[in-house]
Design a protein around this motif. Structure first.
Motif, PDB file in Angstrom:
ATOM      1  N   ASP A 129      20.008  33.408  -7.439  1.00  0.00           N
ATOM      2  CA  ASP A 129      20.444  32.316  -6.560  1.00  0.00           C
ATOM      3  C   ASP A 129      21.132  32.827  -5.306  1.00  0.00           C
ATOM      4  OD1 ASP A 129      19.440  30.091  -7.792  1.00  0.00           O
ATOM      5  OD2 ASP A 129      21.101  29.981  -9.213  1.00  0.00           O
ATOM      6  N   ALA A 147      18.407  33.959  -3.105  1.00  0.00           N
ATOM      7  CA  ALA A 147      17.647  32.797  -2.624  1.00  0.00           C
ATOM      8  C   ALA A 147      18.436  32.092  -1.517  1.00  0.00           C
ATOM      9  CB  ALA A 147      17.368  31.839  -3.780  1.00  0.00           C
ATOM     10  N   ALA A 160      13.205  31.133   3.835  1.00  0.00           N
ATOM     11  CA  ALA A 160      12.687  30.371   2.700  1.00  0.00           C
ATOM     12  C   ALA A 160      13.167  28.936   2.865  1.00  0.00           C
ATOM     13  CB  ALA A 160      13.203  30.952   1.389  1.00  0.00           C
ATOM     14  N   PHE A 204      17.382  29.149  -6.334  1.00  0.00           N
ATOM     15  CA  PHE A 204      16.131  29.845  -6.631  1.00  0.00           C
ATOM     16  C   PHE A 204      15.079  28.870  -7.170  1.00  0.00           C
ATOM     17  CE2 PHE A 204      13.627  32.471  -9.739  1.00  0.00           C
ATOM     18  CZ  PHE A 204      13.046  33.368  -8.835  1.00  0.00           C
ATOM     19  N   LEU A 259      12.891  26.706  -4.714  1.00  0.00           N
ATOM     20  CA  LEU A 259      11.964  27.353  -3.786  1.00  0.00           C
ATOM     21  C   LEU A 259      10.521  27.258  -4.269  1.00  0.00           C
ATOM     22  CD1 LEU A 259      13.937  30.621  -2.903  1.00  0.00           C
ATOM     23  CD2 LEU A 259      14.007  28.396  -1.755  1.00  0.00           C
ATOM     24  N   ASP A 302       8.117  31.719  -2.189  1.00  0.00           N
ATOM     25  CA  ASP A 302       9.486  32.041  -1.761  1.00  0.00           C
ATOM     26  C   ASP A 302      10.309  32.640  -2.908  1.00  0.00           C
ATOM     27  OD1 ASP A 302       9.091  31.387   0.847  1.00  0.00           O
ATOM     28  OD2 ASP A 302      10.063  29.411   0.762  1.00  0.00           O
ATOM     29  N   ARG A 303       9.965  32.269  -4.129  1.00  0.00           N
ATOM     30  CA  ARG A 303      10.651  32.915  -5.262  1.00  0.00           C
ATOM     31  C   ARG A 303      10.254  34.389  -5.337  1.00  0.00           C
ATOM     32  NH1 ARG A 303       8.861  28.957  -9.700  1.00  0.00           N
ATOM     33  NH2 ARG A 303       8.363  27.448  -8.068  1.00  0.00           N
ATOM     34  N   THR A 348      12.092  36.165  -2.781  1.00  0.00           N
ATOM     35  CA  THR A 348      13.471  36.410  -3.214  1.00  0.00           C
ATOM     36  C   THR A 348      13.559  37.706  -4.028  1.00  0.00           C
ATOM     37  OG1 THR A 348      13.808  34.022  -3.326  1.00  0.00           O
ATOM     38  CG2 THR A 348      15.434  35.410  -4.445  1.00  0.00           C
TER      39      THR A 348
END
Lengths: 207, 568
Positions: free
Chosen positions: A75, A78, A87, A101, A104, A108-109, A112
């Motif tokens: 997190d 993220a 993101a 997180f 997303l 995007d995860r 991350t």
């Protein structure tokens, strides 16, 4: 026997975070999802992280559970991507109880995870034992991929309701779905695919 | 049997049982202590559940093949999981965590505790060093090693691997890339050949449909079941199991001498020494800890042999506060690895193999190889799906293919695959051939095992492991990755993926207690009298690329001879 309770906020948060993780790494729901709606790989990762490290503190041998701090780490990374507009969170999460997180997109995860393994994060802002511990951050971030894939493609999901029992109490309850997907026939006694020898050892053996 | 052994050997992995058997045959009394469990011994019917009634075993009658077969389930999670698997680096009790090593960065450290050590999950590849890596490099010559190689090759025994579909495809690709067949054990030029493996050849009835596979699995010989990495418990008795891990080869032979006892579940905390007339300390025994009860004890012996592996041997030296040596734990090599996976169309495979799939899980897990002196080697690798996925698609220094793309037109994909990319790659599993690249890496002082100054476990300060490849090693690896890709493309692969593995993929660790620096050419420590080493750590270098086990076993055989001549 360990009973996994889901009624605390922290456990719900951890579960949601790792569901969001495996959802990004592992194959999207396929035709197998009908037969096996829950491969449960997030639970495998939580178990692995919580049983990965133990150390000696004075006279006590202590297990260092890593699942919760790892979720917080996801997190934190993220959030940094969101603040820097790399993101974009969606207004709601598919993983109730999760943090940034879990809001997303899949890509995007993954972004991350890439940010974390490249230490694109405020190392001081991470929870213990990750705080200012670059080696461990990289090690565990990488392990999240390996754990996800080994959990999914090994026989682990087929332990069914005994998945989270101690290893010697687990029992296979069905044919592993990951093995079925890739056409692996499972434990074998042998195969009749002998195509001869290209070379033989030249020594004179005593029979 | 005498109460105090003449020799204590620490570790029952690739090297310990070899030196124990050789010493036992010379009438020397040996106790081998091992940190992990013992599978296939009647005295420990439930090795992961409780301590068992006995502490040790020396009677070959205790060995039980059917018990072994029940315990080695051939399931990849049950056997190979790094956290809870039966082959993990940790205590017998799988409810406990593994033993911690601080290995920063992306890393995968593949070692196993227990009787047999890492040979329980190795692929039994048993090849000699490249002569050019020994001559004019090591303190001893390649010719000095040959009689010992031969002795181990005859004892295990070592045979060339049979051909299954994936080897046939490998040889086809090697020929298309212009390599010759190398018909030798002593490799001086590049070429392909079947792996010299410590696996018994297939039974003559394997292809006879009138003999069932169930029957065959109780007969002598490899059934091509593909379970090398899961320990493969097939054979008529424990000592006749097809895959020749030391727990089924050298351990029974050592027990049969009547002079060797093995004690599992016993972690050595410290080497004990006393001052001697020579002015340097002399080994007198070990301090041990029972991994089930936590009880500590001291055991005495005139000679101590460390065979705990490349991480634990230097850790034990340092935790024992033995004399300072700049090279203890230093100069570590690890065969900087990579993987390239080719996926083929069914039609292409039909033309080459007469079958629409490769089925990489069939046969020896690694049955074919390409030797390339000066660079290293390439071998095929056909693991079960979970292990294949995590190693080929889940472990990389490159990052994610979806974010970066392959970065070169040589590869269609590179790095980690996720989501539908991963699904597609794994759906091609049955039509894939994975090539493992094993680089001859250079010895560098800064690559090391040392003690973590801040973290202890129940056995003292934990090891801190660090490795960075040299520029030369990186170049060699890149060249091998191109050769492997050429082989796959030449064979007609429609899709090629490069893993671009991180350097910290620790499978072939060597050289942390190098000959000529920490031990002399008989493998006795320069600074401690009567303290010997019999594991991969004494290797002066990375052998040019070949898998280290056979060389460790040859050296252990030689060390036993030299040790016995000097002290008995």
């Amino acid at each position: 026997m360990t009973i996994i309770s889901t009624n605390t906020q922290e456990q719900e948060y951890t579960q949601a975070s790792f569901q969001a993780l495996t959802d990004a790494i592992l194959p999207p729901d396929s035709e197998y999802a009908y037969d096996f709606p829950d491969m449960g790989v997030h639970a495998y990762i939580i178990y692995a992280l919580d049983h990965y490290v133990s150390i000696q503190q004075q006279l006590h041998h202590t297990v260092v559970p890593l699942a919760y701090p790892t979720a917080v780490m996801l997190d934190t990374a993220a959030a940094k991507l969101v603040y820097t507009h790399q993101a974009h969170p969606s207004p709601q999460s598919h993983f109730p109880g999760g943090g940034m997180f879990s809001f997303l997109s899949r890509q995007d995860r993954i972004r991350t995870l890439a940010a974390l393994e490249n230490l694109y994060v405020d190392m001081y802002a991470l929870p213990s034992p990750y705080q200012n511990n670059a080696g461990l951050v990289k090690h565990v971030t990488d392990a999240l991929n390996r754990f996800s894939m080994f959990g999914y493609y090994s026989e682990w999901p087929a332990y069914g309701s005994t998945r989270l029992y101690p290893p010697d109490s687990r029992r296979l309850q069905f044919f592993p779905p990951g093995w079925q997907q890739v056409g692996y026939p499972g434990v074998s006694l042998g195969y009749r695919d002998f195509r001869g020898f290209l070379l033989k050892m030249g020594r004179s053996e005593v029979e | 049997m005498k109460t105090d052994p003449d020799v204590i050997v620490i570790g029952a992995g690739g090297g310990g049982p070899v030196i124990a058997k050789e010493l036992g045959e010379r009438g020397i009394n040996v106790l081998v202590v091992e940190a992990g469990p013992w599978y296939g011994n009647k005295k420990w019917p439930e090795p992961n559940q409780n301590r068992g009634k006995a502490k040790m075993s020396s009677d070959p009658g205790d060995l039980d093949g059917s018990l072994y077969r029940n315990q080695f389930t051939r399931l990849e999670n049950d056997m190979n999981d790094l956290v809870t698997g039966k082959f993990r680096w940790g205590s017998a009790d799988r409810r406990r965590t593994p033993w911690y090593r601080n290995v920063p960065d992306r890393s995968f450290l593949y070692q196993s505790a227990g009787i047999g050590g890492s040979t329980v999950h190795y692929y039994a590849n048993s090849l000699r060093a490249f002569p050019q890596a020994i001559d004019d490099e090591w303190p001893i010559n390649y010719d000095d090693l040959i009689p010992y190689y031969e002795k181990v090759e005859n004892t295990l025994p070592v045979e060339f691997a049979p051909t299954t579909s994936k080897e046939a495809l490998f040889y086809y690709g090697a020929e298309k890339a212009g390599f010759p067949l190398n018909q030798t054990l002593d490799v001086t030029s590049s070429g392909y050949r079947p792996q010299p493996n410590a696996i018994l050849p297939p039974n003559e009835h394997l292809m006879d449909p009138d003999v069932s596979l169930e029957e065959l699995s109780h007969m002598e010989g490899c059934t091509l079941s593909g379970h090398c990495g899961q320990g493969c418990p097939y054979g008529p008795s424990l000592e006749k199991m097809a895959k020749r891990s030391t727990n089924v080869s050298y351990v029974p032979l050592a027990m049969k001498t009547g002079n060797v006892t093995f004690r599992p579940n016993t972690f050595v905390m410290k080497i004990l020494t006393e001052d001697s007339a020579s002015g340097k300390p002399r080994a007198t025994g070990v301090q041990i800890r029972d991994t089930w009860t936590g009880e500590m004890e001291e055991l005495s012996a005139g000679i101590v042999v460390m065979a705990a592996g490349c991480i634990e041997t230097p850790r034990l030296w340092l935790n024992s506060e033995l004399p300072h040596n700049d090279w203890v734990g230093r100069g570590m090599t690890t065969h900087y690895m990579d993987m390239v996976t080719g996926t083929f169309d069914a039609q292409t495979l039909m033309e080459i193999l007469g079958s629409p799939s490769v089925n990489p899980f069939v046969g020896h897990t690694s049955g074919a190889r390409l030797d390339y002196p000066g660079l290293g080697m390439i071998e095929n690798l056909g693991e079960s799906p979970g292990l294949s996925a995590q190693q080929a698609f889940g472990f990389s220094q490159y990052g994610y293919n979806i974010l970066r793309g392959p970065g070169s037109d040589k590869w269609d994909q590179r790095g980690r695959l996720t989501g539908s990319e991963l699904e597609e790659a794994m759906n091609g599993y049955k039509r894939s051939l994975t090539l493992l690249i094993v680089t001859d890496d250079e010895v560098q002082y800064q690559n090391r095992v040392e003690l973590d100054p801040n973290i202890k476990d129940e056995h003292g300060p934990v090891p801190f492991v660090r490795y960075t490849p040299s520029e030369k090693s990186k170049k060699r690896r890149d060249q091998l990755a191109k050769v492997a890709t050429t082989m796959l493309r030449g064979a007609g692969a429609s899709q090629v993926h490069r893993s671009d593995l991180p350097p910290n993929y620790y499978i072939h660790i060597q050289s942390t207690m190098r000959m000529g620096f920490v031990v002399d050419s008989s493998c006795e420590a320069y600074q401690v009298q009567g303290l010997y080493i019999a594991d991969n750590s004494v290797d002066y270098n990375a052998l040019g690329g070949p898998n280290p086990t056979l060389t460790t076993q040859a050296l252990a055989t030689r060390t036993a001879e030299l040790l016995a001549d000097k002290y008995f």
